[in-house]
Design a protein around this motif. Structure first.
Motif, PDB file in Angstrom:
ATOM      1  N   GLN A  83      30.239  -6.883 -30.861  1.00 34.85           N
ATOM      2  CA  GLN A  83      31.078  -6.963 -29.677  1.00 34.85           C
ATOM      3  C   GLN A  83      30.271  -6.787 -28.384  1.00 34.85           C
ATOM      4  N   ALA A  84      28.971  -6.798 -28.482  1.00 33.01           N
ATOM      5  CA  ALA A  84      28.119  -6.582 -27.306  1.00 33.01           C
ATOM      6  C   ALA A  84      28.165  -7.796 -26.375  1.00 33.01           C
ATOM      7  N   ASP A  85      28.059  -7.544 -25.083  1.00 34.78           N
ATOM      8  CA  ASP A  85      27.981  -8.604 -24.083  1.00 34.78           C
ATOM      9  C   ASP A  85      26.512  -8.989 -23.941  1.00 34.78           C
ATOM     10  N   VAL A  86      26.161 -10.171 -24.444  1.00 32.08           N
ATOM     11  CA  VAL A  86      24.770 -10.607 -24.463  1.00 32.08           C
ATOM     12  C   VAL A  86      24.547 -11.620 -23.349  1.00 32.08           C
ATOM     13  N   ARG A  87      23.536 -11.410 -22.535  1.00 32.96           N
ATOM     14  CA  ARG A  87      23.204 -12.320 -21.442  1.00 32.96           C
ATOM     15  C   ARG A  87      21.746 -12.753 -21.590  1.00 32.96           C
TER      16      ARG A  87
END
Length: 168
Positions: free
Chosen positions: A11-15
Motif C-alpha cells: 500500500q506504499a505510495d511509490v514515486r
C-alpha cells in the motif's frame, strides 16, 4: 491472531526518484511545436462543430422562431459541455505527469529545471495565464517563441515558470 492479509499488494505510495546527476533529454523543438499544434487541433475538433452549428442556427433564424433558438441554445450547451470535457482531460493529464493531450501523444512532458515534477499550479498560472496576459504586449509572442533557440531550449514562458520540456 493477525488479521492482515500477507498476500495483499503493498500500500506504499511509490514515486519515481529523480537522479540530479543524470542529464535531462530535452524535447526536440519540432516535437514541441507539433504538440502545441496538436493541442489546438484537438481543442478545435472538440468544440468547432458545435460552435459552427450554433452560429449557423442563429444566422438563419427569423425573429420569433422559437425552434431555431432552442436549437441554438442546445448547440451552445453542447459546446460548453464539450469544452468542459476537453478541459477535464487536459487538467487530468497535466496534473498527473505534466503533459497536455498533445504532449502525451508525442511522449514529452513539462518538468522543473532540476528535473522534479512541475505542479499543476505552476504550469497553469506561470506557463499559461501569465504568458497569455503578456501576449497582449506587442512582439512578446514572437520573442517568447524565439527563446527556444537558446541552449536550454526554453521559451520565455519556460523561463518564467522555471520549467523545461523533456522526453517522457
Amino acid at each position: 491472531m493477525d488479521s492482515s492479509n500477507p498476500y495483499a499488494p503493498p500500500q506504499a505510495d511509490v514515486r519515481d526518484v529523480v537522479d540530479p546527476s543524470a542529464p535531462l533529454g530535452y524535447a526536440d523543438r519540432g516535437t514541441r511545436l507539433a504538440a502545441a499544434i496538436l493541442d489546438q487541433i484537438i481543442a478545435a475538433a472538440v468544440m468547432m462543430p458545435f460552435m459552427t452549428a450554433f452560429f449557423v442556427t442563429l444566422a438563419t433564424s427569423q425573429p420569433g422562431d422559437e425552434a431555431i433558438l432552442s436549437m441554438a441554445a442546445a448547440g451552445a450547451t453542447i459546446t460548453l459541455i464539450a469544452g468542459a470535457v476537453w478541459c477535464w482531460f487536459t487538467i487530468r493529464y497535466v496534473k498527473r505527469n505534466g503533459q497536455s493531450i498533445g504532449k502525451k501523444l508525442l511522449d514529452i512532458k513539462v518538468v522543473r529545471t532540476d528535473g522534479s515534477p512541475a505542479s499543476l499550479a505552476r504550469i497553469f498560472w506561470l506557463r499559461n495565464v501569465v504568458n497569455s496576459l503578456l501576449g497582449f504586449v506587442p512582439a512578446y509572442p514572437i520573442v517568447d517563441v524565439l527563446f527556444i533557440f537558446g541552449e536550454g531550449r526554453q521559451c520565455l514562458h519556460d523561463k518564467l515558470a522555471d520549467t523545461i520540456v523533456v522526453k517522457a
